[in-house]
Design an enzyme around this catalytic site. Sequence first.
Site, PDB file in Angstrom:
ATOM      1  N   ASP A   1     -81.439 -13.427  18.244  1.00  0.00           N
ATOM      2  CA  ASP A   1     -80.916 -13.634  18.283  1.00  0.00           C
ATOM      3  C   ASP A   1     -80.643 -12.326  19.447  1.00  0.00           C
ATOM      4  O   ASP A   1     -80.207 -10.662  19.713  1.00  0.00           O
ATOM      5  CB  ASP A   1     -79.009 -12.969  18.012  1.00  0.00           C
ATOM      6  CG  ASP A   1     -79.252 -14.531  16.880  1.00  0.00           C
ATOM      7  OD1 ASP A   1     -80.339 -15.320  17.215  1.00  0.00           O
ATOM      8  OD2 ASP A   1     -78.464 -14.766  16.606  1.00  0.00           O
TER       9      ASP A   1
ATOM     10  N   LYS B   1     -74.535 -17.791  23.299  1.00  0.00           N
ATOM     11  CA  LYS B   1     -73.930 -17.233  21.959  1.00  0.00           C
ATOM     12  C   LYS B   1     -72.474 -16.027  22.292  1.00  0.00           C
ATOM     13  O   LYS B   1     -73.208 -15.484  22.761  1.00  0.00           O
ATOM     14  CB  LYS B   1     -74.947 -16.591  20.521  1.00  0.00           C
ATOM     15  CG  LYS B   1     -74.181 -16.035  19.806  1.00  0.00           C
ATOM     16  CD  LYS B   1     -75.009 -14.949  18.474  1.00  0.00           C
ATOM     17  CE  LYS B   1     -74.992 -14.690  17.751  1.00  0.00           C
ATOM     18  NZ  LYS B   1     -75.691 -13.268  17.061  1.00  0.00           N
TER      19      LYS B   1
ATOM     20  N   LYS C   1     -73.302 -20.966  19.398  1.00  0.00           N
ATOM     21  CA  LYS C   1     -73.318 -20.146  18.231  1.00  0.00           C
ATOM     22  C   LYS C   1     -71.517 -18.964  18.293  1.00  0.00           C
ATOM     23  O   LYS C   1     -72.063 -18.308  19.807  1.00  0.00           O
ATOM     24  CB  LYS C   1     -74.532 -19.671  18.250  1.00  0.00           C
ATOM     25  CG  LYS C   1     -73.873 -18.419  16.829  1.00  0.00           C
ATOM     26  CD  LYS C   1     -76.053 -17.474  16.371  1.00  0.00           C
ATOM     27  CE  LYS C   1     -75.165 -17.031  15.106  1.00  0.00           C
ATOM     28  NZ  LYS C   1     -76.341 -16.590  14.587  1.00  0.00           N
TER      29      LYS C   1
END
Length: 335
Positions: A167, A235, A271
Site C-alpha cells: 500500500d 485506495k 479500497k
Amino acid sequence: MSGTSIVSARERALAVLGGEPDDATLRRYLHGIPGIDAVGLEQRAAGLGTRSIKTTSKRWALDRIISLIDLTTLEGADTPGKVRSLVAKAMTPDPADPTSPRVAAVCVYGDMVPFAVDALGAAHGDPDDGLVSVAAVATAFPSGRASLAIKLADTADAVAAGADEIDMVIDRGAFLAGRYGEVFDQIVQVKEACRRPDGSAASLKVILETGELNTYDNVRRASWLSILAGGDFIKTSTGKVSPAATLPVTLLMLEVVRDWHLATGQRIGVKPAGGIRSSKDAIKYLVTVAETVGEEWLRPHLFRFGASSLLNDVLLQRQKLATGHYSGADYVTID
C-alpha cells in the site's frame, strides 16, 4: 530492475494518452475529463446508502464484509507480539464460532511483515482461497515525504520479507502542484519494486489520501493517473487524515474503475480505508459496489475495507443475528 512493468505501464499510457506521459500530456488528458457534479454525486451516494437488502442476505453481507477486511495496525508502538495477536484474530475472528470466515489480509508496517508471515504459517496465502495475505504500507507512509530511492527500498524490503501487497502513498504535494509526470513515474517504479525474483509481484494499492486532495475533480484525476501508471488498486486514505473514506468519494472511485473496465477490459480494485466502523456503514459500501461495478467486485482481489475496529462490530451483529437479538436499526433499511 528488468523494466518490464515500466514498459508495460508506459505502453498502456501511450495508447490512452496519445503521447508520452509527461506533465503536459497528462495535464491535457486529466483536465480534459469532465468535471464532477458534486451535488449529483452526493445524491447518488445518499440514494445507494438507503437501498435495502433482504433479511435472508444479512448473514451473507456480514460474512462478506469480514472476508474483505484488511485488519490493520499501523502505530509507532507496534510490536511483534501485537502483530501476532492481530494475526490470531485475522485467522479466527470469533473463537466461539468456527464458521466465521477469515479476513482478507493483515496490514502492517514493513518491519513487521516477517512476524505476520511467521504467525500466519499455513494460513498465509490468497484470500480468494480463504487464506490471509500480508499487506505492508510503504513509500514513507503516511506522508510520502522521502526520496524516490528510499521509497523504492522501502517497497523492495517489504516484498523481500514476504509481503503479498504493498500500500503506497502518492506524493500529494507533487500532484497538487501539477507535477503529474513525477507522480506517474513514482507509481511505475514502485510497481517495478513489487516484482520478485521469480517474476511474480506483490499487488500494488495506490493511496490517494483523498482528504488532502480538496476536490472531487482531483480525486477523479488522481484515480485515473494511478490506474494509468499501473496500480492494481486505488485506495482512499491512510487513515491518518480526516476526512478518510466517505461514500461519495468511494462511489466516484468505483465509477472510474467501471469506466476503465469498459474501456480496456481490465479490472482494478478499490479500497476505502479509515472511518468505516459499523456494519451498517459497511453494508452501504457493499450495496454501492454491487450497484456500480457489479457483485463480481465483491471479492478480495477487487475490493477491501481498510479497518481496525470494523471487525468487532460485524462480529457483534453476527452474534445478534445468530441469537435473534439483533435490531433492524443495526442495518441499512431492510425489507
